[in-house]
Scaffold this active site. Structure first.
Site, PDB file in Angstrom:
ATOM      1  N   ARG A 154      34.061  46.227  10.805  1.00  0.00           N
ATOM      2  CA  ARG A 154      35.482  46.083  10.442  1.00  0.00           C
ATOM      3  C   ARG A 154      36.258  47.340  10.836  1.00  0.00           C
ATOM      4  NH1 ARG A 154      34.752  44.541   4.287  1.00  0.00           N
ATOM      5  NH2 ARG A 154      37.023  44.587   4.165  1.00  0.00           N
ATOM      6  N   ARG A 175      47.651  42.355  13.229  1.00  0.00           N
ATOM      7  CA  ARG A 175      46.451  43.172  13.351  1.00  0.00           C
ATOM      8  C   ARG A 175      46.161  43.530  14.807  1.00  0.00           C
ATOM      9  NH1 ARG A 175      43.636  42.086   8.420  1.00  0.00           N
ATOM     10  NH2 ARG A 175      41.653  43.187   8.296  1.00  0.00           N
TER      11      ARG A 175
HETATM   12  P1  AP5 Z   1      41.365  41.435   4.836  1.00  0.00           P
HETATM   13  O1  AP5 Z   1      41.119  40.622   3.632  1.00  0.00           O
HETATM   14  O2  AP5 Z   1      42.755  41.698   5.273  1.00  0.00           O
HETATM   15  O3  AP5 Z   1      40.545  42.756   4.626  1.00  0.00           O
HETATM   16  P2  AP5 Z   1      40.788  44.246   5.092  1.00  0.00           P
HETATM   17  O4  AP5 Z   1      41.931  44.505   5.991  1.00  0.00           O
HETATM   18  O5  AP5 Z   1      39.459  44.657   5.594  1.00  0.00           O
HETATM   19  O6  AP5 Z   1      41.266  44.934   3.835  1.00  0.00           O
HETATM   20  P3  AP5 Z   1      40.586  44.929   2.442  1.00  0.00           P
HETATM   21  O7  AP5 Z   1      41.011  43.770   1.632  1.00  0.00           O
HETATM   22  O8  AP5 Z   1      39.094  45.130   2.574  1.00  0.00           O
HETATM   23  O9  AP5 Z   1      41.124  46.299   1.888  1.00  0.00           O
HETATM   24  P4  AP5 Z   1      42.444  46.716   1.089  1.00  0.00           P
HETATM   25  O10 AP5 Z   1      43.153  47.748   1.877  1.00  0.00           O
HETATM   26  O11 AP5 Z   1      43.235  45.536   0.628  1.00  0.00           O
HETATM   27  O12 AP5 Z   1      41.737  47.435  -0.135  1.00  0.00           O
HETATM   28  P5  AP5 Z   1      41.858  47.191  -1.709  1.00  0.00           P
HETATM   29  O13 AP5 Z   1      43.241  47.470  -2.165  1.00  0.00           O
HETATM   30  O14 AP5 Z   1      41.259  45.903  -2.113  1.00  0.00           O
HETATM   31  O15 AP5 Z   1      40.614  40.801   6.107  1.00  0.00           O
HETATM   32  C1  AP5 Z   1      39.276  40.342   6.039  1.00  0.00           C
HETATM   33  C2  AP5 Z   1      38.876  39.758   7.375  1.00  0.00           C
HETATM   34  O16 AP5 Z   1      39.740  38.648   7.708  1.00  0.00           O
HETATM   35  C3  AP5 Z   1      38.989  40.676   8.588  1.00  0.00           C
HETATM   36  O17 AP5 Z   1      37.839  41.471   8.748  1.00  0.00           O
HETATM   37  C4  AP5 Z   1      39.166  39.665   9.725  1.00  0.00           C
HETATM   38  O18 AP5 Z   1      37.929  39.095  10.083  1.00  0.00           O
HETATM   39  C5  AP5 Z   1      40.020  38.584   9.101  1.00  0.00           C
HETATM   40  N1  AP5 Z   1      41.467  38.761   9.305  1.00  0.00           N
HETATM   41  C6  AP5 Z   1      42.410  39.003   8.339  1.00  0.00           C
HETATM   42  N2  AP5 Z   1      43.633  39.075   8.876  1.00  0.00           N
HETATM   43  C7  AP5 Z   1      43.494  38.888  10.195  1.00  0.00           C
HETATM   44  C8  AP5 Z   1      44.406  38.878  11.297  1.00  0.00           C
HETATM   45  N3  AP5 Z   1      45.732  39.074  11.110  1.00  0.00           N
HETATM   46  N4  AP5 Z   1      43.907  38.677  12.538  1.00  0.00           N
HETATM   47  C9  AP5 Z   1      42.587  38.468  12.732  1.00  0.00           C
HETATM   48  N5  AP5 Z   1      41.671  38.461  11.739  1.00  0.00           N
HETATM   49  C10 AP5 Z   1      42.113  38.686  10.475  1.00  0.00           C
HETATM   50  O19 AP5 Z   1      40.915  48.385  -2.226  1.00  0.00           O
HETATM   51  C11 AP5 Z   1      39.514  48.378  -2.016  1.00  0.00           C
HETATM   52  C12 AP5 Z   1      38.787  48.882  -3.269  1.00  0.00           C
HETATM   53  O20 AP5 Z   1      39.143  50.231  -3.519  1.00  0.00           O
HETATM   54  C13 AP5 Z   1      39.149  48.114  -4.548  1.00  0.00           C
HETATM   55  O21 AP5 Z   1      37.992  47.948  -5.317  1.00  0.00           O
HETATM   56  C14 AP5 Z   1      40.152  49.006  -5.271  1.00  0.00           C
HETATM   57  O22 AP5 Z   1      40.071  48.884  -6.669  1.00  0.00           O
HETATM   58  C15 AP5 Z   1      39.754  50.386  -4.797  1.00  0.00           C
HETATM   59  N6  AP5 Z   1      40.925  51.254  -4.590  1.00  0.00           N
HETATM   60  C16 AP5 Z   1      42.131  50.892  -4.083  1.00  0.00           C
HETATM   61  N7  AP5 Z   1      42.942  51.976  -4.017  1.00  0.00           N
HETATM   62  C17 AP5 Z   1      42.216  53.021  -4.482  1.00  0.00           C
HETATM   63  C18 AP5 Z   1      42.512  54.425  -4.660  1.00  0.00           C
HETATM   64  N8  AP5 Z   1      43.712  54.926  -4.338  1.00  0.00           N
HETATM   65  N9  AP5 Z   1      41.534  55.219  -5.158  1.00  0.00           N
HETATM   66  C19 AP5 Z   1      40.310  54.702  -5.475  1.00  0.00           C
HETATM   67  N10 AP5 Z   1      39.977  53.381  -5.356  1.00  0.00           N
HETATM   68  C20 AP5 Z   1      40.929  52.562  -4.863  1.00  0.00           C
END
Ligand code: AP5
Length: 303
Positions: free
Chosen positions: A261, A178
């Site tokens: 974020r 990240r």
């Molecule tokens: P993390 O859990 O990695 O969260 P994120 O990167 O913010 O990603 P998300 O899980 O929120 O999103 P996603 O892309 O997976 O979306 P999803 O597929 O679920 O990290 C959380 C926290 O941990 C960070 O803020 C940080 O503090 C810490 N952290 C983690 N890794 C770190 C690192 N390496 N270094 C430092 N800190 C770290 O989709 C979202 C929603 O949209 C779902 O409901 C889904 O059903 C819907 N959806 C998905 N695709 C579509 C589509 N094509 N059309 C419509 N709806 C859709």
């Protein structure tokens, strides 16, 4: 109940000469005991697992990174790609949430940053990634005492996590690296193993689409399955389709924390996209499309 451990895990432990029904991975039992236990497994389950393994053995190895802002669909697409190519899915967000739930010092430190939408420090992330490995436990020990985790340990930890049998055909790193510092450390480690990243998929999407996705997301905590009230609703509202257990909303899934974020993504993670673009391993995915269309694009990029 025995069914809590997957058959595939049991067969893997049999490969290593362990008892596949022993939940304690460190306890070694004989192959004959393991074979006796396998007699309890339904033939149809055994055959389908063997067929799955045969299919997996013919798949090419893949070492992938999924990168993109919160809500871009990394977690939605990962399980599909993982199953298709027999990879392991290493999500640093999931690992950090598991550490938070376990209320360890590591987890409590990570929680502070996650609740605010800031990035967790490199040392904490690496320790969480590897919290079940020997080296990871050493790192946790050091951190619990307030000591620093050495670079040597950091490199060893990720290395060890990737040695797990489930990562044999490769991995999907979701949410890691990240920062450019994390990417450089990862590169160094892979170089020593004589390997590297095959492809980085950039889930490109406009920020304006993300608030609706994030605020409508519901997850099943123990499996990580994710739903959306509008785009991917569960069969019964608030309930996981498979287990019937309640769904929850992540504490950081609100409009205010999303702004932090996104800020962290633009300032700290976007440079990682450039880092991999220069290495010519980057493919952009149109992540604003409908989920099935995104899946097709991802499959095309990986074929
Ligand atoms: P993390 O859990 O990695 O969260 P994120 O990167 O913010 O990603 P998300 O899980 O929120 O999103 P996603 O892309 O997976 O979306 P999803 O597929 O679920 O990290 C959380 C926290 O941990 C960070 O803020 C940080 O503090 C810490 N952290 C983690 N890794 C770190 C690192 N390496 N270094 C430092 N800190 C770290 O989709 C979202 C929603 O949209 C779902 O409901 C889904 O059903 C819907 N959806 C998905 N695709 C579509 C589509 N094509 N059309 C419509 N709806 C859709």
């Amino acid at each position: 109940m025995r069914s809590s451990i997957g058959l595939s895990e049991r067969l893997k432990s049999l490969d290593k000469g362990q008892n596949p029904f022993d939940k304690n991975e460190d306890r070694r039992e004989t192959r004959s005991e393991a074979m006796a236990d396998l007699e309890d497994v339904q033939t149809v389950d055994l055959m389908s697992e063997l067929l799955r393994r045969l299919k997996c053995s013919q798949k090419p190895d893949k070492r992938l990174i999924f990168i993109g802002p919160p809500g871009s669909g990394k977690g939605t697409q990962s399980p599909i790609v993982k199953d298709e190519f027999c990879l392991c899915h290493l999500s640093t967000g999931d690992m950090l949430r598991a550490a938070v739930a376990s209320k360890t010092t590591l987890g409590l430190k990570a929680k502070e940053a996650m609740d605010k939408g800031a990035l967790v420090t490199d040392e904490l992330v690496v320790a969480a990634v590897a919290s079940k490995t020997t080296l990871g436990l050493k790192a946790k020990e050091a951190m619990d005492k307030g000591a620093l985790v050495t670079d040597e340990l950091v490199v060893g930890i990720i290395d060890e996590a990737m040695n797990k049998p489930k990562c044999q055909k490769g991995f999907i790193l979701d949410g890691f690296p990240r920062t450019v510092a994390q990417a450089e450390k990862l590169d160094e480690m892979l170089k020593k193993r004589g390997t590297g990243i095959d492809k980085v998929l950039n889930f490109a999407i406009d920020d304006s689409v993300l608030e609706e996705r994030i605020t409508g997301r519901w997850i099943h905590p123990s499996s990580g399955r994710s739903y959306h009230t509008k785009f991917a609703p569960p069969k019964t509202p608030g309930v996981d389709d498979i287990t019937g257990e309640p769904l929850i909303q992540r504490k950081d899934d609100n409009a205010e924390v999303l702004r932090s974020r996104l800020a962290a993504f633009h300032t700290q993670t976007e440079p990682v996209i450039d880092y991999y673009a220069k290495k010519a391993v980057l493919t952009n995915i149109h992540a604003e499309k409908a989920p099935q269309e995104v899946t097709s694009e991802v499959q095309k990029a990986l074929s």
